[in-house]
Design an enzyme around this catalytic site. Structure first.
Site, mmCIF file in Angstrom:
data_model
loop_
_atom_site.group_PDB
_atom_site.id
_atom_site.type_symbol
_atom_site.label_atom_id
_atom_site.label_comp_id
_atom_site.label_asym_id
_atom_site.label_seq_id
_atom_site.Cartn_x
_atom_site.Cartn_y
_atom_site.Cartn_z
ATOM 1 N N CYS A 197 4.702 1.498 2.661
ATOM 2 C CA CYS A 197 3.714 2.235 1.865
ATOM 3 C C CYS A 197 2.681 1.285 1.280
ATOM 4 O O CYS A 197 1.520 1.631 1.120
ATOM 5 C CB CYS A 197 4.411 3.010 0.758
ATOM 6 S SG CYS A 197 5.288 4.437 1.373
ATOM 7 N N CYS A 348 -4.586 -11.221 6.627
ATOM 8 C CA CYS A 348 -4.355 -9.791 6.373
ATOM 9 C C CYS A 348 -4.231 -9.621 4.855
ATOM 10 O O CYS A 348 -4.905 -10.316 4.099
ATOM 11 C CB CYS A 348 -3.112 -9.288 7.119
ATOM 12 S SG CYS A 348 -1.569 -10.062 6.592
#
Ligand code: ZN
Length: 390
Positions: A197, A348
């Site tokens: 999530c 990232c």
């Protein structure tokens, strides 16, 4: 399939309890008997986060006599969008303590037991043994397999839920009466394949949709009312607004609950589920730079291609100056377009996806490619404190 009540009834309810639980007591299927069983019930909620929030609040309100809360994390501002058991003034506090305070405010008759240690193979059996039923509110595969295995070995029902973006799933795994989690998912997904999530996002209210299914199932199993989700998987799609139940079967070859089990004790679940693949781990050795080193390379005017391998929605929130966006999933089809005459630096959000991207780049012959440890999050703490964090 209906099952007998899991918990024996308490001797009696006090006048105060009768007032508080009157809307349960006048439901014929629950009545005094069911409410007394809830009073006697001991439920452990693993995680006081997205699913744990509504689960704990409704279990408390329903009158579950003993509620265990296990969580070692602290409340972060980014939790408040969905973890409604915590409030603004709880930011920075241990989640277990914040959740306990909310539970006491909802229902002071509940006996709350806090476990603030990290759940692992060394303590799970001992902690779980004190409870009738386990509700899983966590969001990672290592904990999920650990909870499942401990529940099967102890013979306890495991109320499971999972959420991602607009999709949720829930089931009750109970090896005595149906399949376990391993019957459905014998192996964890390969590292880096399923975003969490934190990486993929989740619609906050989805936690309530799935958490409320989990509480409903817990109450049904504890009191023996209705047909529990044993042997069925509930699939919820918030965008289509559909609930769909599919049958799931016990796998006779399940290594845990099958005919010839090979797993007879808890294992090392971090190693079993590893967040980063072995390939990415070895690619990153000697090919990892810090955010500060990246800034120094930029300041020296070095010639390299800075590649952001996150998703476009994340790129929109924050990016490192000078980067180009190539989401990790698109990278294999873009390899031919990458320059051969200068190094590639990948980043990232936290350094996990970029390590996977690095393995891909090295396999494709980009031997001097590197990635940024800690990703854009590290950039925001080490280099540019004005950059937003998410
Ligand atoms: Zn199984």
């Amino acid at each position: 399939m209906s099952l007998p009540p899991l918990v024996a009834p308490a001797e009696s309810l006090t006048p105060q309890e009768i007032r508080r639980y009157s809307r349960h007591l006048i439901i014929p299927d629950v009545a005094m008997d069911g409410q007394k069983r809830l009073k006697n019930a001991k439920v452990l909620c693993v995680g006081a986060g997205g699913l744990g929030s509504p689960a704990l609040m409704y279990l408390a309100a329903a009158g579950v006599g003993t509620l265990g809360i296990i969580d070692f994390d602290v409340v972060d501002e980014s939790n408040l969008q969905r973890q409604v058991i915590h409030g603004q003034s709880d930011v920075g506090r241990p989640k277990a303590e914040s959740a306990r305070d909310s539970v006491r405010e909802i229902n002071p008759l509940v006996n709350v037991v806090l476990h603030t240690e990290r759940l692992d193979s060394s303590n799970a059996t001992e902690i779980f043994a004190a409870y009738d039923l386990i509700v899983d509110g966590t969001d990672n595969f290592a904990t999920r397999y650990l909870v499942n295995d401990a529940c099967v070995l102890l013979g306890k029902p495991y109320v499971w839920g999972s959420i991602y973006r607009f999709d949720g799933q829930a089931s009750v795994f109970w090896a005595e009466h149906g399949p376990c989690y391993r019957c459905l998912y014998p192996e964890p997904p390969p590292p880096g394949m399923v975003p969490s999530c934190a990486e993929g996002g989740v619609l906050g209210v989805l936690c309530a949709s799935i958490g409320s299914i989990q509480v409903t199932e817990a109450i049904k199993v504890l009191t023996g009312v209705g047909d529990p989700l044993v042997g069925r998987l509930m699939i919820y799609d918030a965008l289509e607004m559909t609930y769909r139940a599919v049958k799931v079967r016990k796998d006779p070859e399940c290594p845990l609950c099958g005919k010839n089990p090979t797993i007879t004790e808890l294992i090392d679940y971090e190693a079993f589920c590893g967040a980063v693949s072995d390939e990415a781990t070895s690619a990153a050795v000697g090919s990892t730079i810090t955010a500060t080193e990246l800034k120094a390379m930029q300041d020296r005017g070095e010639d390299f291609l800075l590649v952001d391998v996150r998703e476009p929605a994340e790129w929109e929130i924050v990016r490192i100056p000078g980067a180009v966006l190539i989401p990790k999933g698109d990278l294999p089809s873009k390899l031919a377009e990458l320059p051969q005459n200068k190094p590639i630096v990948a980043y990232c959000k936290t350094g996990i996806r970029s390590a996977e991207a690095l393995a891909l780049l090295k396999n494709a012959g980009f031997k001097d490619a590197v990635h940024v440890q800690g990703g854009v999050s590290a950039w925001a703490t080490q280099v540019d404190q004005t950059a937003p964090v998410y």
